[in-house]
Design an enzyme around this catalytic site. Sequence first.
Site, short mmCIF file in Angstrom:
data_model
loop_
_atom_site.label_atom_id
_atom_site.label_comp_id
_atom_site.label_asym_id
_atom_site.label_seq_id
_atom_site.Cartn_x
_atom_site.Cartn_y
_atom_site.Cartn_z
CB SER A 38 7.00 19.17 -33.56
OG SER A 38 8.18 19.95 -33.67
CG ASP A 39 1.43 18.25 -33.42
OD1 ASP A 39 1.72 17.63 -32.38
OD2 ASP A 39 0.74 19.29 -33.41
CG LEU A 40 2.37 17.34 -39.67
CD1 LEU A 40 2.67 18.28 -40.82
CD2 LEU A 40 1.09 16.56 -39.95
N GLY A 96 3.75 11.80 -35.68
CA GLY A 96 2.80 10.87 -36.29
C GLY A 96 3.46 9.94 -37.28
#
Length: 405
Positions: A178-180, A183
């Site tokens: 989810s972070d990636l 980004g």
Amino acid sequence: MSETADGPLTGTFVVDLSRALAGPHATMMLGDLGARIVKIEAPGAGDDTRGWGPPFVTPAGGGAPESTYFLAANRNKESVTLDLRDDGDRAVLLGLVRRADVLVENFRTGVLDRLGLGLETLHELNPGLVILSITGFGHDGPEGGRPGYDQIAQGEAGLMSLTGPDPDTPQKSGVPISDLLAGMYGAFGVVAALHERSTTGRGAVVRTSLLAATVGVHAFQGSRWTVAREVGRAQGNHHASIAPYGLFRCADGSVQIAVGSEGLWRTFCAAFGLDPGAPGLASNAERVANRDALVALVEEVFAGWEAAALLTRLRELGIPAGRVRTLEEVYTWDQVLSQGLLVDVDHETLGRLQLPGPPLRFFDTVGRELTRTRHKAPPVLGADGSAVRAWLAWEEESHDAPTRR
């Protein structure tokens, strides 16, 4: 001042106020494309990920250890430490903002305003500034202020309900996806906003979140619910809508196959002695409905094959197949090396390092690969503070702050 060379974003200046992973991944992508990234970190501790470990790596001659987590998301950047509550440090930041093309932040909603750096202030300083703002669950809405961490977002956005061995065992991804994704979507939005600015002269605010990015990749599982009103559930290592497609046991391990068309199904059956028109198996829809029986049938056939020989035979047949590799095997695989997916960098304290590299390559119109970027190692905390301050002082003495167009 050092700057990555000859990428398509060469000449683009990014002020990076983000920390952890979503924002730093976005700015690393921009840096990989040639943008100059000045990363602003808190004095003393720096980015949160500098303390995330183990593993940590200590310089051979002694000194502060470096987190491999931080190293994974911060190549091609410069580090400056600033206390944003200190007037002098704020003046440095404002000077950088006036000269920036892009500012990236992933504070909780309202933090920039409390620091006196709200959107109006930033665009008064620099009308052409593109601002990327990443939050956990969105900037508005009934839960817009919630803090966001990757695994929480994976669960709230439904991804964990689709991942795991069965519907009762939700499972997170092996990487902070989810972070990636936030980004990646953020960097994509920045490039689009920069393109728009080239014709309008105006800056823009790009917003995304861990929630939005994860929902944005639901793909067929999303429309499965919104259109067909079927709720997708975790079902292990087999595809929800194609069969046979997944991980199958063989004599000495397992292999993965993707029989994604009726033509491949007929080829597969002819090679392994199966009847393509057998009851319950004659169409993809029937095979999906009878997946358990199909898996048992395929594994019965594969039980007489060792993985290496089976993969060779599948390759000869033109049936997509592969094995499950460890990361050690991935990073020593000739195919990975041939794609430039590892880069060598010289770190200030750790020396020569090999890092996972960017997934994009560029070619000219006749197919020749263009060597675009000299990659820089992730910076030691505050390593570029003096140089950036000196450059900024020279800029302010020699030039009026540019208006971005």
